[in-house]
Design a protein around this motif. Structure first.
Motif, PDB file in Angstrom:
ATOM      1  N   MET A  37       0.844  -1.192   0.000  1.00 44.31           N
ATOM      2  CA  MET A  37       0.000   0.000   0.000  1.00 44.31           C
ATOM      3  C   MET A  37       0.885   1.251   0.000  1.00 44.31           C
ATOM      4  N   SER A  38       0.567   2.177  -0.867  1.00 39.35           N
ATOM      5  CA  SER A  38       1.349   3.412  -0.877  1.00 39.35           C
ATOM      6  C   SER A  38       0.775   4.383   0.153  1.00 39.35           C
ATOM      7  N   GLU A  39       1.609   5.291   0.573  1.00 35.13           N
ATOM      8  CA  GLU A  39       1.185   6.297   1.548  1.00 35.13           C
ATOM      9  C   GLU A  39       0.192   7.255   0.886  1.00 35.13           C
ATOM     10  N   PRO A  40      -0.776   7.753   1.651  1.00 33.05           N
ATOM     11  CA  PRO A  40      -1.686   8.736   1.045  1.00 33.05           C
ATOM     12  C   PRO A  40      -0.896   9.979   0.630  1.00 33.05           C
ATOM     13  N   THR A  41      -1.232  10.529  -0.510  1.00 31.60           N
ATOM     14  CA  THR A  41      -0.493  11.692  -0.991  1.00 31.60           C
ATOM     15  C   THR A  41      -0.920  12.925  -0.201  1.00 31.60           C
ATOM     16  N   GLU A  42      -0.073  13.919  -0.240  1.00 34.35           N
ATOM     17  CA  GLU A  42      -0.331  15.178   0.455  1.00 34.35           C
ATOM     18  C   GLU A  42      -1.596  15.840  -0.097  1.00 34.35           C
ATOM     19  N   HIS A  43      -1.778  15.751  -1.402  1.00 29.89           N
ATOM     20  CA  HIS A  43      -2.929  16.372  -2.050  1.00 29.89           C
ATOM     21  C   HIS A  43      -3.706  15.326  -2.834  1.00 29.89           C
ATOM     22  N   PRO A  44      -4.635  14.634  -2.163  1.00 31.58           N
ATOM     23  CA  PRO A  44      -5.369  13.572  -2.860  1.00 31.58           C
ATOM     24  C   PRO A  44      -6.238  14.138  -3.984  1.00 31.58           C
ATOM     25  N   PRO A  45      -6.292  13.440  -5.116  1.00 33.42           N
ATOM     26  CA  PRO A  45      -7.110  13.921  -6.227  1.00 33.42           C
ATOM     27  C   PRO A  45      -8.605  13.755  -5.931  1.00 33.42           C
ATOM     28  N   ILE A  46      -9.374  14.765  -6.279  1.00 28.31           N
ATOM     29  CA  ILE A  46     -10.811  14.767  -6.035  1.00 28.31           C
ATOM     30  C   ILE A  46     -11.538  15.008  -7.355  1.00 28.31           C
ATOM     31  N   LEU A  47     -12.637  14.286  -7.547  1.00 28.93           N
ATOM     32  CA  LEU A  47     -13.473  14.480  -8.737  1.00 28.93           C
ATOM     33  C   LEU A  47     -14.804  15.094  -8.302  1.00 28.93           C
ATOM     34  N   VAL A  48     -15.141  16.234  -8.905  1.00 26.93           N
ATOM     35  CA  VAL A  48     -16.397  16.911  -8.598  1.00 26.93           C
ATOM     36  C   VAL A  48     -17.336  16.762  -9.794  1.00 26.93           C
ATOM     37  N   VAL A  49     -18.589  16.386  -9.508  1.00 27.46           N
ATOM     38  CA  VAL A  49     -19.571  16.172 -10.572  1.00 27.46           C
ATOM     39  C   VAL A  49     -20.782  17.060 -10.310  1.00 27.46           C
ATOM     40  N   ASP A  50     -21.044  17.980 -11.232  1.00 25.14           N
ATOM     41  CA  ASP A  50     -22.214  18.851 -11.110  1.00 25.14           C
ATOM     42  C   ASP A  50     -22.588  19.313 -12.506  1.00 25.14           C
ATOM     43  N   ASP A  51     -23.864  19.196 -12.858  1.00 23.39           N
ATOM     44  CA  ASP A  51     -24.258  19.576 -14.217  1.00 23.39           C
ATOM     45  C   ASP A  51     -24.415  21.090 -14.396  1.00 23.39           C
ATOM     46  N   GLN A  52     -24.251  21.841 -13.317  1.00 22.96           N
ATOM     47  CA  GLN A  52     -24.261  23.308 -13.437  1.00 22.96           C
ATOM     48  C   GLN A  52     -22.820  23.809 -13.393  1.00 22.96           C
TER      49      GLN A  52
END
Length: 153
Positions: A1-16
């Motif tokens: 298992m790799s260490e969690p990164t300092e800045h985890p990637p986030i996906l935002v979903v919004d149709d507006q």
């Protein structure tokens, strides 16, 4: 298992699109610079299959695929099922919360976002333990339970 990164990637979903840009901006302001935004559920699934995200934040009320359907798609995919998922909406009916909870939502955030609440929920959800399949999905044949090697070949 790799260490969690300092800045985890986030996906935002919004149709507006305006709201989408606002959420992406808010997240970068509170210390999440690696945020991508998409305007539909199918687009989100496509992205999720190309890259591992530490979190998905999705609007509930979208067309053609709403946030609940997106959540169910993610939870039913073995490669994606552990992706933390937060639903957002300007108001939640009890029924929405109930359905989303059953479908595996990790948290709910009301719009407009309160920065402190957003920060707290993000930390809580991103650091949560991975989920496990409690039981095979009912639609599956019970043969694999009686004969575990079935389906391995």
């Amino acid at each position: 298992m790799s260490e969690p990164t300092e800045h985890p990637p986030i996906l935002v979903v919004d149709d507006q699109e305006k709201l989408l840009r606002l959420v992406v901006m808010l997240l970068s302001r509170i210390g999440f610079p690696d945020v991508e935004g998409v305007t539909s559920g199918p687009e989100a699934l496509e992205k999720l299959r190309l890259r591992r995200y530490a979190l998905v934040i999705s609007d509930l009320d979208m067309e053609p695929m709403d946030g609940l359907t997106l959540l169910r798609e993610i939870r039913s995919d073995d490669a994606l099922m552990n992706t933390p998922f937060i639903l957002t909406e300007s108001s939640f009916e009890f029924e929405d919360i109930n359905l989303a909870h059953q479908a595996g939502a990790d948290a709910f955030i009301l719009k407009p976002f309160d920065i402190a609440v957003l920060k707290t929920k993000l930390k809580h959800v991103i650091n949560r333990k991975p989920r496990k399949r409690e039981a095979p999905i009912a639609a599956q044949s019970s043969l694999s339970q009686d004969f575990p090697m079935l389906g391995k070949y």
